[in-house]
Write a protein that holds these residues in place. Structure first.
Motif, mmCIF file in Angstrom:
data_model
loop_
_atom_site.group_PDB
_atom_site.id
_atom_site.type_symbol
_atom_site.label_atom_id
_atom_site.label_comp_id
_atom_site.label_asym_id
_atom_site.label_seq_id
_atom_site.Cartn_x
_atom_site.Cartn_y
_atom_site.Cartn_z
ATOM 1 N N ALA A 41 -0.708 12.533 -9.362
ATOM 2 C CA ALA A 41 -0.578 11.847 -8.079
ATOM 3 C C ALA A 41 -0.444 10.338 -8.193
ATOM 4 O O ALA A 41 0.089 9.692 -7.288
ATOM 5 C CB ALA A 41 -1.777 12.184 -7.202
ATOM 6 N N SER A 42 -0.928 9.767 -9.291
ATOM 7 C CA SER A 42 -1.003 8.304 -9.362
ATOM 8 C C SER A 42 0.344 7.635 -9.567
ATOM 9 O O SER A 42 0.560 6.515 -9.083
ATOM 10 C CB SER A 42 -1.970 7.884 -10.473
ATOM 11 N N ILE A 101 0.851 -1.182 0.000
ATOM 12 C CA ILE A 101 0.000 0.000 0.000
ATOM 13 C C ILE A 101 0.891 1.238 0.000
ATOM 14 O O ILE A 101 1.952 1.255 0.652
ATOM 15 C CB ILE A 101 -0.970 -0.010 1.215
ATOM 16 N N GLY A 102 0.510 2.212 -0.766
ATOM 17 C CA GLY A 102 1.328 3.419 -0.887
ATOM 18 C C GLY A 102 0.461 4.652 -0.948
ATOM 19 O O GLY A 102 -0.717 4.598 -1.317
ATOM 20 N N VAL A 103 1.059 5.776 -0.601
ATOM 21 C CA VAL A 103 0.342 7.040 -0.599
ATOM 22 C C VAL A 103 1.182 8.086 -1.306
ATOM 23 O O VAL A 103 2.422 8.008 -1.314
ATOM 24 C CB VAL A 103 0.011 7.491 0.846
ATOM 25 N N SER A 104 0.530 9.038 -1.917
ATOM 26 C CA SER A 104 1.234 10.210 -2.430
ATOM 27 C C SER A 104 0.370 11.427 -2.150
ATOM 28 O O SER A 104 -0.862 11.360 -2.241
ATOM 29 C CB SER A 104 1.525 10.097 -3.929
ATOM 30 N N SER A 105 1.014 12.519 -1.800
ATOM 31 C CA SER A 105 0.321 13.781 -1.550
ATOM 32 C C SER A 105 0.856 14.807 -2.525
ATOM 33 O O SER A 105 2.061 14.874 -2.764
ATOM 34 C CB SER A 105 0.539 14.236 -0.109
ATOM 35 N N TYR A 106 -0.051 15.602 -3.081
ATOM 36 C CA TYR A 106 0.363 16.465 -4.167
ATOM 37 C C TYR A 106 -0.226 17.858 -4.027
ATOM 38 O O TYR A 106 -1.240 18.079 -3.344
ATOM 39 C CB TYR A 106 -0.072 15.870 -5.518
ATOM 40 N N VAL A 107 0.411 18.788 -4.689
ATOM 41 C CA VAL A 107 -0.175 20.080 -5.007
ATOM 42 C C VAL A 107 0.270 20.373 -6.427
ATOM 43 O O VAL A 107 1.385 20.010 -6.819
ATOM 44 C CB VAL A 107 0.257 21.183 -4.025
#
Length: 777
Positions: free
Chosen positions: A738-739, A461-467
C-alpha cells in the motif's frame, strides 16, 4: 484469553537472545575442518567464455582446487531450474512453451550478467580462497548488452537467448481483452499513465551464506543456509545434484531478514554440497555485501502503460495494462510468477472493476535475475490501479475519497467475486478508508498545506486503498512434542526471518492447550523435523502454520481429554477443559495438561488401546487464500529548491481478521511501509550501457534511514476471515503493497502546484528538482 494468549501485546521472546549476542546466524556456526569457497565472477555483463586458467590460483598456498562448469558436467550436476511453471502456465506469442532457461551453477560458454559465477575456488581459509580467485585468468570476448526493460524486446537489441526471439521469454495474457475494448469504447472518460515500478536491490541485513556437508557413511548431504523455505531449497538442490529430496537435509538457523529473495535456491547452495562430497569435508561460502548486490536476486522492474475507463459518474468500467517485466538474464524461481499471475490477479484492487485486460511481456536483459520481494507482484498491481485512481480523481474533479467510495466493493456484497475470479470472503473497505482519513485529519490538510507554504515548502497528501491475496504452498506441517523435562517443543514448517514466530506461535499453544508460556520452545528450519513445510512467503505463516497448530492442538486435546477422564475415573462427557486444566464438571477434582502428558508416557496408566504419549504431528492441506485489506494515508513536504521529499505523516488502517499480537502486527506494517518509502523515494538501481551495476554499494544505493520515516499510526478493523478456523488474514506484505502509491500520490499532490504532472519512482531529490525546473521553464 489469558495473560499470554492470543490478542495480547507480548514482547518478542526471540529478541532477548538476538540483543545479547546469542542468536545463531549462519556466520555463528562453526564446522570442524571446513574449507572455504570464493567465486570468480564475471566482470562483464555479456561475454563468450574462452579458456579458464587456474594454474596460478592452484599455486597459492592453501588453495585446494578450482572448479568450473566442466567439473559439474563431468559429475552429472545440472543447472538450477525455475519453479515458475509450477505456478503459472506461460507461453510465447505463438502459443509455444515459454523460454525459461535453467540457471547454470557456473557459467560454461557465456556469461549473461555482471557477477555471474564462472569458477569456484576452494581453500583452507577464506583469505587463501580470495587470493586464489584473484589469480584465476578467464578469457572473455565482450558481446553486446541489453539492459533497459522498456526496450529490451525491440528488434535492434542484443539477443540473450536463441529460444527467446526479441528477448521475449513469454507473453502472458490475463482478463478479457474484447470485453475491455468494448468498455473503453463506451467510456465517458479514459485515464492513461506510463508507469515505472523501479528495480530494487533487496539487501537483507544478513548477507547470504551456505555450508555444505556430506556423510559418506550414510550417503546423505546437509545444507546449512539462511533460507525462508528450506523445503523448496531441498527440492531444487537435490534435483541439481541428482539425489532424492530425502537424501538432502536442509537446516536454516536464525535468518537475518529474507523479504522473498531468500525463499528460493541459489547456485551456491548446490555448489557447496557438491563440493563437500568431492573434497570429503564441509565447504563454507559467505557473501560479502558487494557480492550480494551482484548475486542476490533483484526485484520489481516492471514498466508499461495502464489505462482506466470510467463512466460519466466516475464509476470504473475497465482497466487494461501493457507491461514489460524484466526477468534479468535468467528466469529465476519465481521471477516470472510475480509480474504475471500475481500482479494481474490483483489489478482490480478493492473495487467493483467489471473487467480487466493485461498483457505482460517477460524480457531478458543482461542484468541480475529478478525474483520475489515483499508483496511478490502485488505492489506492482496496486501501484498501477491506485496511481490511475488518483489521476482519474484529479482529471474528473472528484475527491480522492469519493472516487474510491463510489467504486469500493461494499461490505454487503461479501463474498464478492472479482474480475479475476478471486472470491473476497470478507472485509469493509469503506470503513478502513473512513478510519484512515479520520486518523490523518484529512479534512484539515488545507491548513497544513498553508503552513508548509509559509515555510517555503510544498505539501501533499495521498491515499491508497488495497486488498491483497495471501498464501502460497497449500500444505503445512507442525509437530507438538511433550518433553520429559516438562517443556513442550513446537516444530513448524514455516521459517522466521524476523517476524516473531517464536512469540506468536507460543501464544497460540498457550491459548489452545494452556501450556505455560515459558515452557514452550518453538523450532523451525529443519527439513528432517517435519515431513513437509511450506516456508514463509506470501504472508502465509499465520493462516497456514497457525491453522496447523490449531488442528494439532485439537488432536492433543481430544486424546488428553480421554486420558484425563480415565485418570479422574469419570465419563469423558463430564470432563471440561479450560486454560490447561481438565475438571470434572461441578467438582473440584481436576488435572493439568502437563500432568496428563506425564501420565501419557506410562503405558500402565493408559486406557486399553491408547498409544503412549501426547506427541502429535499433523500435515494439513488448506487451499483457501485470505484477503487482507485497508487504506493508507501519507503526507509529504517537498523542498522545491533541493527536491528533497520528507514523509511527515503516515497512517495505516487495515483489516487482518483476528489480530493475534498487535505489537508484532504493528511492526510488520511499519517495516513494510519503510521499504515502500525506500523504493518510492530513495532506492535507485542503475546499470550503465555496458551492463555494469553502478549502484553496487551503499555509497551509491540509498536505503531508507530512520529519519526518512515518520512516527507511523497504525489501526485495525477486525473482520474475521471466513475461510480458516482462526479467522486470521495474512499481514506481512501489506505495508509494502500500500505504501508505494500512497507516497507517490502524496508527492504528485504536492507537485501539482508547480505544474508537475508526472514523476516516476524513485523520486530522488535530483529527479524532483529537475521535474520542478522543467515545469517552471
Amino acid at each position: 484469553m489469558g495473560r499470554f494468549g492470543i490478542g495480547n501485546r507480548i514482547e518478542r521472546l526471540e529478541d532477548d537472545r538476538f540483543l545479547t549476542g546469542r542468536g545463531r546466524f549462519m556466520d555463528d556456526l562453526v564446522f570442524d575442518g571446513a574449507a572455504h569457497a570464493v567465486f570468480v565472477r564475471a566482470p562483464m555483463a555479456h561475454a563468450e567464455i574462452g579458456n579458464v586458467d587456474a594454474s596460478a590460483a592452484l599455486a597459492v598456498p592453501g588453495v585446494l582446487c578450482v572448479l568450473t562448469a566442466g567439473d559439474l558436467a563431468a559429475d552429472g550436476i545440472t543447472s538450477l531450474p525455475t519453479l515458475a511453471t509450477d505456478w503459472v502456465e506461460l507461453t510465447q506469442a505463438d502459443g509455444s512453451p515459454a523460454h525459461v532457461p535453467d540457471r547454470p551453477l557456473l557459467a560454461a560458454d557465456r556469461v549473461r550478467y555482471g557477477g555471474e559465477a564462472i569458477a569456484m575456488v576452494i581453500a583452507e581459509s577464506e583469505e587463501a580462497a580470495l587470493e586464489g580467485a584473484e589469480q584465476v585468468q578467464v578469457d572473455l570476448t565482450r558481446l553486446g548488452v541489453t539492459v533497459e526493460t522498456g526496450t529490451a524486446h525491440e528488434k535492434q537489441m542484443t539477443q540473450l537467448w536463441d529460444g527467446a526471439p526479441d528477448n521475449t521469454g513469454f507473453l502472458y495474457h490475463a482478463g478479457d481483452a474484447d470485453a475491455a475494448a468494448k468498455a473503453f469504447d463506451a467510456a465517458a472518460s479514459v485515464v492513461s499513465l506510463d508507469l515505472v515500478n523501479n528495480r530494487v536491490v533487496v539487501n537483507p541485513l544478513e548477507a547470504r551464506s551456505a555450508v555444505g556437508e556430506y556423510d559418506a557413511a550414510t550417503g546423505r548431504y546437509t545444507l546449512h543456509c539462511d533460507s525462508q523455505h528450506p523445503y523448496d531449497v531441498r527440492k531444487q538442490v537435490s534435483g541439481c545434484i541428482g539425489v532424492e529430496p530425502e537424501e538432502l537435509r536442509v537446516i536454516s538457523p536464525d535468518v537475518g531478514g529474507g523479504f522473498g529473495i531468500k525463499y528460493i535456491a541459489y547456485p551456491e547452495h548446490a555448489l557447496v554440497v557438491w563440493a563437500a562430497r568431492k573434497l570429503d569435508r564441509p565447504i563454507k561460502w559467505r557473501s560479502s555485501r558487494t557480492e550480494a548486490f551482484l548475486c542476490d536476486c533483484h526485484a520489481r522492474d516492471l514498466t508499461g502503460t495502464a489505462s482506466l475507463a470510467l463512466d460519466a459518474d466516475g464509476r470504473f468500467l475497465a482497466m487494461r495494462a501493457d507491461l514489460n517485466a524484466n526477468l534479468g538474464a535468467y528466469a529465476s524461481s519465481h521471477g516470472p510468477v510475480c509480474p504475471t499471475i500475481l500482479c494481474t490477479l490483483m489489478m482490480p484492487g478493492p473495487y467493483t472493476m467489471p473487467v480487466i485486460a493485461a498483457e505482460v511481456r517477460g524480457v531478458y536483459t543482461n542484468t541480475v535475475p529478478t525474483d520475489a520481494y515483499r508483496g511478490c507482484g502485488q505492489p506492482e498491481a496496486l501501484y498501477l490501479i491506485e496511481r490511475l485512481v488518483h489521476a482519474a480523481a484529479d482529471a474528473l474533479g472528484i475527491s480522492q475519497e469519493d472516487i474510491r467510495r463510489r467504486n469500493f466493493v461494499p461490505a454487503s456484497a461479501m463474498p464478492f467475486t472479482s474480475a479475476t475470479e478471486l472470491v473476497f470472503d470478507s472485509g469493509d473497505f469503506d470503513a478502513n478508508l473512513s478510519d484512515a482519513l479520520g486518523a490523518s485529519d484529512w479534512n484539515g490538510s488545507a491548513a497544513r498545506k498553508a503552513d508548509a507554504a509559509g515555510r517555503g515548502r510544498l505539501y501533499g497528501i495521498g491515499v491508497s486503498s488495497y486488498v491483497e491475496i495471501t498464501g502460497a504452498d497449500s500444505k503445512e506441517g507442525t509437530d507438538i512434542r511433550f518433553e520429559e523435562d516438562g517443556t513442550v517443543t513446537l516444530n513448524v514448517g514455516t521459517k522466521s526471518s524476523g517476524q516473531g514466530h517464536e512469540t506468536v506461535f507460543a501464544q497460540m499453544l498457550n491459548e489452545e492447550l494452556g501450556i505455560p508460556f515459558d515452557k514452550i520452545n518453538v523450532r523451525d528450519g529443519d527439513t528432517d523435523a517435519l515431513p513437509h513445510g511450506g516456508g514463509t512467503g506470501g504472508s502465509r505463516s499465520m493462516q497456514m502454520a497457525g491453522t496447523a497448530i490449531h488442528v494439532g492442538s485439537e488432536k492433543v486435546r481430544a486424546k488428553a481429554g480421554e486420558l484425563a477422564a480415565h485418570l479422574l475415573e469419570a465419563s469423558r462427557d463430564d470432563v471440561e477443559f479450560e486454560e490447561g486444566v481438565f475438571t470434572i464438571v461441578g467438582t473440584d477434582r481436576s488435572i493439568g495438561i502437563m500432568d496428563v502428558a506425564d501420565a501419557a508416557r506410562d503405558a500402565a496408566r493408559l486406557p486399553t488401546g491408547m498409544e503412549v504419549g501426547l506427541d502429535t504431528m499433523v500435515v494439513i492441506e488448506h487451499e483457501a487464500s485470505t484477503f487482507p485489506n485497508g487504506s493508507h494515508v501519507c503526507e509529504v513536504e517537498v523542498d522545491p529548491e533541493t527536491g528533497t521529499v520528507d514523509v511527515v505523516g503516515y497512517w495505516a488502517v487495515s483489516d487482518f481478521g483476528r489480530v493475534m499480537n498487535p505489537m508484532l502486527l504493528e511492526g510488520q506494517i511499519q517495516g513494510g511501509v519503510a521499504q515502500g518509502i525506500g523504493q518510492a523515494l530513495r532506492e535507485h538501481t542503475v546499470f550503465d550501457a555496458d551492463g555494469q551495476l553502478m549502484s553496487g554499494s551503499f555509497l551509491d544505493y540509498c536505503l531508507p534511514r530512520a529519519d526518512d520515516t515518520p512516527a507511523y499510526e497504525v489501526g485495525f478493523n477486525e473482520v474475521p476471515c471466513t475461510t480458516n478456523a482462526l479467522g486470521v488474514k495474512g499481514a506481512g506484505e501489506s505495508g509494502c503493497i500500500a505504501s508505494l502509491p500512497a507516497v507517490m500520490n502524496a508527492l504528485h499532490d504536492a507537485l501539482k502546484v508547480e505544474g508537475v504532472t508526472h514523476i516516476d519512482m524513485p523520486a530522488t531529490p535530483e529527479r524532483v528538482w529537475r521535474a520542478i525546473q522543467d515545469a517552471r521553464a
